[in-house]
Design a protein around this motif. Structure first.
Motif, PDB file in Angstrom:
ATOM      1  N   LEU A   1       4.665  11.363  -2.980  1.00 40.79           N
ATOM      2  CA  LEU A   1       5.678  10.447  -3.502  1.00 40.79           C
ATOM      3  C   LEU A   1       5.033   9.286  -4.252  1.00 40.79           C
ATOM      4  O   LEU A   1       5.565   8.796  -5.254  1.00 40.79           O
ATOM      5  N   LYS A   2       3.847   8.878  -3.791  1.00 41.72           N
ATOM      6  CA  LYS A   2       3.145   7.761  -4.430  1.00 41.72           C
ATOM      7  C   LYS A   2       2.724   8.083  -5.859  1.00 41.72           C
ATOM      8  O   LYS A   2       2.469   7.176  -6.648  1.00 41.72           O
ATOM      9  N   LEU A   3       2.617   9.362  -6.188  1.00 43.64           N
ATOM     10  CA  LEU A   3       2.287   9.744  -7.557  1.00 43.64           C
ATOM     11  C   LEU A   3       3.369   9.272  -8.531  1.00 43.64           C
ATOM     12  O   LEU A   3       3.117   9.149  -9.729  1.00 43.64           O
TER      13      LEU A   3
ATOM     14  N   ARG B   1       0.821  -1.215   0.000  1.00 39.13           N
ATOM     15  CA  ARG B   1       0.000   0.000   0.000  1.00 39.13           C
ATOM     16  C   ARG B   1       0.858   1.269   0.000  1.00 39.13           C
ATOM     17  O   ARG B   1       0.368   2.344  -0.350  1.00 39.13           O
ATOM     18  N   LEU B   2       2.104   1.142   0.395  1.00 34.95           N
ATOM     19  CA  LEU B   2       3.009   2.298   0.380  1.00 34.95           C
ATOM     20  C   LEU B   2       3.282   2.782  -1.040  1.00 34.95           C
ATOM     21  O   LEU B   2       3.794   3.886  -1.232  1.00 34.95           O
ATOM     22  N   PHE B   3       2.926   1.960  -2.032  1.00 38.70           N
ATOM     23  CA  PHE B   3       3.211   2.300  -3.423  1.00 38.70           C
ATOM     24  C   PHE B   3       1.943   2.540  -4.241  1.00 38.70           C
ATOM     25  O   PHE B   3       2.029   2.714  -5.454  1.00 38.70           O
ATOM     26  N   VAL B   4       0.797   2.566  -3.596  1.00 40.18           N
ATOM     27  CA  VAL B   4      -0.466   2.747  -4.310  1.00 40.18           C
ATOM     28  C   VAL B   4      -0.819   4.233  -4.376  1.00 40.18           C
ATOM     29  O   VAL B   4      -1.013   4.876  -3.344  1.00 40.18           O
TER      30      VAL B   4
ATOM     31  N   LEU C   1      -1.715  16.511   0.642  1.00 48.08           N
ATOM     32  CA  LEU C   1      -0.657  17.170  -0.128  1.00 48.08           C
ATOM     33  C   LEU C   1       0.709  17.026   0.525  1.00 48.08           C
ATOM     34  O   LEU C   1       1.694  16.721  -0.134  1.00 48.08           O
ATOM     35  N   PHE C   2       0.787  17.241   1.820  1.00 47.69           N
ATOM     36  CA  PHE C   2       2.082  17.185   2.507  1.00 47.69           C
ATOM     37  C   PHE C   2       2.219  15.837   3.216  1.00 47.69           C
ATOM     38  O   PHE C   2       2.175  15.746   4.441  1.00 47.69           O
ATOM     39  N   SER C   3       2.383  14.813   2.415  1.00 51.27           N
ATOM     40  CA  SER C   3       2.474  13.460   2.968  1.00 51.27           C
ATOM     41  C   SER C   3       3.133  12.534   1.960  1.00 51.27           C
ATOM     42  O   SER C   3       3.574  12.960   0.890  1.00 51.27           O
TER      43      SER C   3
END
Length: 212
Positions: free
Chosen positions: A65-67, A46-49, A59-61
């Motif tokens: 990076l997942k984008l 889920r860290l990559f979804v 926005l600030f999370s």
């Protein structure tokens, strides 16, 4: 007398070559992530979804990076192998033509764009390198493009691959993001049109200089 002959070449030896550093590194990273997901479970994956618009984008999370990183995560081994069958076949050709740096940029732009559009318009998360696969497929059809020309191969690829994804998006209900495939194909066509014509211009200049 020493003529500087390489003994290994003289003996007909072979050596492994890291011929496409971006593609091979990408494949290695995705494989490591898949192995870790198998060991650590879905929580790690889920860290990559990339989130959808119903999951609440922050926005600030890590969501930002997942984008990008959604492209290195895959739901299963068949998902991973299916994507890299194309990436390992097509990628080295594109890396040789456009260079490693430019290829990385195209991959990042494609991953980021599909991630952002998924957040804006779709409720489900996004996972996998399929967008990059379709970007590669469309971009490959421009490998030998010249200015003022539209390759017939490009038209056929659009009809076969992108047309199929449009049909599936309308007719089928599944867990595959045909949208990401279509957007990836769009960026592959875009990169092919602009970068192909620029490279052709560059070749013409070089040819004119060599003839002077």
């Amino acid at each position: 007398m020493d003529y500087g002959i390489d003994e290994k070449k003289q003996k007909g030896g072979f050596r492994l070559k890291y011929n496409a550093p971006v593609i091979l590194s990408f494949a290695f990273i995705c494989t490591v992530v898949m192995i870790m997901a198998q060991v650590l479970g879905e929580g790690f994956l889920r860290l990559f979804v990339a989130p959808g618009n119903h999951t609440g984008f922050r926005l600030f999370s890590l969501d930002v990076l997942k984008l990008f990183t959604h492209a290195i995560g895959h739901a299963s081994w068949p998902h991973l192998l299916g994507n890299f069958t194309f990436i390992l076949l097509i990628g080295p050709i594109l890396e040789e033509r456009y260079g490693s740096g430019l290829l990385v940029l195209m991959m990042l732009v494609t991953a980021f764009s599909t991630g952002v559009l998924n957040v804006l318009f779709f409720p489900t998360g996004l996972l996998g390198a399929s967008g990059i696969v379709f970007m590669f497929i469309l971009l490959t059809s421009f490998t030998n493009v010249r200015r003022g020309e539209i390759p017939i191969t490009f038209i056929l690829v659009v009809l076969l691959f992108v047309g199929q994804e449009v049909y599936r998006a309308i007719a089928e209900q599944n867990n595959v993001s045909e949208f990401a495939h279509i957007i990836g194909g769009f960026f592959g066509a875009l990169f092919g049109f602009f970068l192909g014509s620029k490279k052709e211009t560059g070749k013409s200049v070089e040819d004119s200089i060599s003839q002077v």
